[in-house]
Design a protein around this motif. Structure first.
Motif, short mmCIF file in Angstrom:
data_model
loop_
_atom_site.label_atom_id
_atom_site.label_comp_id
_atom_site.label_asym_id
_atom_site.label_seq_id
_atom_site.Cartn_x
_atom_site.Cartn_y
_atom_site.Cartn_z
N PHE A 243 7.14 -5.13 5.07
CA PHE A 243 6.61 -5.58 6.36
C PHE A 243 5.19 -5.09 6.50
O PHE A 243 4.74 -4.18 5.78
CB PHE A 243 7.49 -5.08 7.52
CG PHE A 243 7.52 -3.58 7.67
CD1 PHE A 243 8.51 -2.83 7.07
CD2 PHE A 243 6.57 -2.93 8.44
CE1 PHE A 243 8.54 -1.45 7.20
CE2 PHE A 243 6.60 -1.55 8.58
CZ PHE A 243 7.58 -0.81 7.96
N ILE A 244 4.48 -5.72 7.44
CA ILE A 244 3.16 -5.26 7.83
C ILE A 244 3.21 -5.04 9.35
O ILE A 244 3.49 -5.97 10.09
CB ILE A 244 2.07 -6.30 7.50
CG1 ILE A 244 2.03 -6.57 6.00
CG2 ILE A 244 0.71 -5.83 8.00
CD1 ILE A 244 1.06 -7.67 5.62
N ALA A 245 2.97 -3.82 9.78
CA ALA A 245 2.93 -3.54 11.22
C ALA A 245 1.57 -3.98 11.74
O ALA A 245 0.55 -3.38 11.40
CB ALA A 245 3.17 -2.06 11.48
N THR B 150 -0.75 1.16 10.21
CA THR B 150 -0.83 -0.22 10.67
C THR B 150 -1.66 -1.05 9.69
O THR B 150 -2.45 -0.51 8.92
CB THR B 150 -1.50 -0.31 12.05
OG1 THR B 150 -2.73 0.42 11.99
CG2 THR B 150 -0.62 0.26 13.12
N GLU B 151 -1.47 -2.33 9.74
CA GLU B 151 -2.23 -3.29 8.94
C GLU B 151 -2.11 -3.03 7.44
O GLU B 151 -2.99 -3.44 6.68
CB GLU B 151 -3.73 -3.28 9.33
CG GLU B 151 -3.99 -3.63 10.78
CD GLU B 151 -3.72 -5.09 11.08
OE1 GLU B 151 -3.58 -5.88 10.15
OE2 GLU B 151 -3.63 -5.44 12.26
N ALA B 152 -1.08 -2.38 7.02
CA ALA B 152 -0.88 -2.10 5.59
C ALA B 152 0.48 -2.60 5.16
O ALA B 152 1.48 -2.32 5.84
CB ALA B 152 -1.00 -0.60 5.32
N PRO C 52 -2.56 4.20 13.28
CA PRO C 52 -3.74 3.93 12.46
C PRO C 52 -3.78 4.85 11.25
O PRO C 52 -3.21 5.95 11.26
CB PRO C 52 -4.91 4.21 13.41
CG PRO C 52 -4.34 4.02 14.76
CD PRO C 52 -2.92 4.46 14.68
N LEU C 53 -4.45 4.41 10.22
CA LEU C 53 -4.42 5.11 8.93
C LEU C 53 -4.85 6.56 9.05
O LEU C 53 -4.30 7.45 8.40
CB LEU C 53 -5.32 4.37 7.93
CG LEU C 53 -5.32 4.91 6.50
CD1 LEU C 53 -3.94 4.83 5.89
CD2 LEU C 53 -6.32 4.15 5.64
N HIS D 232 0.82 -1.21 0.00
CA HIS D 232 0.00 0.00 0.00
C HIS D 232 0.85 1.25 0.00
O HIS D 232 0.37 2.33 -0.34
CB HIS D 232 -0.91 0.00 1.23
CG HIS D 232 -1.93 -1.09 1.23
ND1 HIS D 232 -2.85 -1.26 2.23
CD2 HIS D 232 -2.16 -2.10 0.35
CE1 HIS D 232 -3.61 -2.31 1.95
NE2 HIS D 232 -3.22 -2.84 0.82
N LEU D 233 2.09 1.11 0.41
CA LEU D 233 2.95 2.27 0.58
C LEU D 233 4.38 1.87 0.29
O LEU D 233 4.80 0.78 0.66
CB LEU D 233 2.83 2.78 2.03
CG LEU D 233 3.67 3.97 2.45
CD1 LEU D 233 3.16 5.23 1.79
CD2 LEU D 233 3.64 4.12 3.96
#
Lengths: 185, 230
Positions: free
Chosen positions: B184-186, B146-148, B215-216, B94-95
């Protein structure tokens, strides 16, 4: 590109969050650092999942095997050897059994977490799987196997490709029913 | 972050690190059992009254101590290879963030949409606020949602560096003239610390890495703030 000086006055995101939250982030947490017991200096039996149980089972297996062998043969040294072999085999066996179950639980946890996140996002929307869409007569609406109905892990109306598995035994059905019960309402 | 006199890994903050922790536990149990076996054999050999000067060979024990280690190695290798290939998977990040190593600081660039770029210097010990960590804090953290899935492109401007964050299970060499990729995914919000992991000169120990997973919503606010000031 911003220079260090230009950015020097900007607040970090943590400061940004702390200004908008009620928690006082400057308070120090109590020191919870304590030394854990390590078997042979390497194995942290307190914090490694399944380690304590495996070693306890291994100790029991060693005692049982060694004692039984001694009662049958009255040979002391060989009984020690058999006892150690019992420890080795029992520890290894219970370790693998416990770790495999642990791994299955972790997979379940991830599926449930994913489903809970989807529930927050999709509840009440057109992709809400608990809303029954209009179906043609005779159309398939349920999986014959694992998923008894569309689950939050798979938002949206029923799709046949959701039906990934079929039950192979009653034990599998019980296992998967437990997994679905908290999530598929 | 690590606490004083810590021997084990830090708590995992990414799925890959969780897998690495579990594999480490698995390998450690095998190591522990082999160590106890060796210790037991040593004690048995030292305390035995049996002596035999004429043993030439024994097929049975030769087979055992060849086959058993092979089986143990397979039991270790299979999960190890699984994680190795898992770490190489980079699915639709995503990034993308560029981490560039310099002597002696890191710089980060977020150029997916508009350009956000900043340097990340260690905060000197005399400038630390109460509660901050010596030799670990930086003035500008690398902020990620997070979660991305986040892809990090690592390179260096001058000499070799290495971008490492133990809690996220990532380490990638920063080589001048080369672009290395890791991801990585945090899994949870938090602040994760790392340090340069390739000797790069006098201040090699004084160029830490700090990743702040938020958080996003907060990440969007942060990136807006950074763009406004650019």
């Amino acid at each position: 590109m911003l220079s260090k000086h230009e950015l020097a006055t900007k607040s970090n995101i943590c400061t940004f969050i702390s200004e908008h939250s009620d928690n006082d982030m400057s308070e120090e947490q109590p020191d919870t650092d304590k030394k854990t017991f390590r078997l042979l200096g390497i194995l942290d039996v307190e914090n490694v999942p399944c380690a304590r149980e495996s070693l306890l089972f291994g100790a029991g297996g060693a005692l049982a095997a060694g004692l039984l062998h001694f009662l049958v043969t009255s040979r002391v040294r060989r009984s020690y050897d058999v006892g150690f072999a019992g420890f080795f085999v029992t520890t290894l066996g219970s370790w693998f059994y416990c770790r495999i179950n642990n791994a299955k639980l972790r997979v379940q946890e991830r599926v449930i977490q994913h489903g809970l996140r989807n529930k927050v996002v999709y509840q009440g929307t057109s992709l809400d799987p608990t809303q029954k869409p209009p179906t043609e007569p005779g159309a398939e609406t349920r999986c014959p196997g694992l998923l008894t109905q569309p689950c939050w892990s798979f938002p949206g109306p029923f799709r046949p490709d959701m039906c990934l598995f079929n039950y192979e035994s009653e034990e599998q059905k019980d296992f998967t029913d437990d997994m679905d019960s908290g999530l598929c309402v | 972050m690590a606490h004083p006199s810590q021997l084990g890994f830090q708590d995992a903050a990414s799925p890959v690190m969780e897998e690495l922790l579990h594999f480490h536990d698995h390998a450690l149990m095998i190591v522990f059992l082999i160590s106890t076996l060796v210790l037991y054999i040593i004690v048995a050999m030292v305390s035995t009254k049996l002596t035999n000067m004429y043993i030439l060979d024994s097929q049975e024990i030769e087979i055992i101590w060849t086959v058993l280690p092979a089986i143990i190695l397979i039991l270790i290798a299979l999960p190890s290879l699984r994680i190795l290939y898992l770490m190489d998977e980079i699915n639709n990040p995503h990034l993308s963030v560029k981490a560039i190593g310099h002597q002696w600081y890191w710089s980060y660039e977020y150029t997916d949409y508009q350009e956000i770029a900043f340097d990340s210097y260690m905060i000197p010990t005399q400038d630390l606020a109460p509660g901050q960590f010596r030799l670990l804090e930086v003035d500008h953290r690398m902020v990620v949602p997070t979660e991305a899935p986040v892809r990090v492109l690592v390179t260096a401007e001058d000499v070799l560096h290495s971008w490492a964050v133990p809690a996220l299970g990532v380490k990638m060499d920063a080589v001048p003239g080369r672009l290395n990729q890791t991801a990585f995914i945090a899994s949870r919000p938090g602040v994760f610390y790392g340090q340069c992991s390739e000797i790069c000169g006098a201040n090699h120990s004084f160029m830490p890495i700090v990743v702040e997973a938020v958080p996003l919503m907060y990440f969007q606010d942060w990136s807006t703030l950074m763009l406004e000031d650019a």
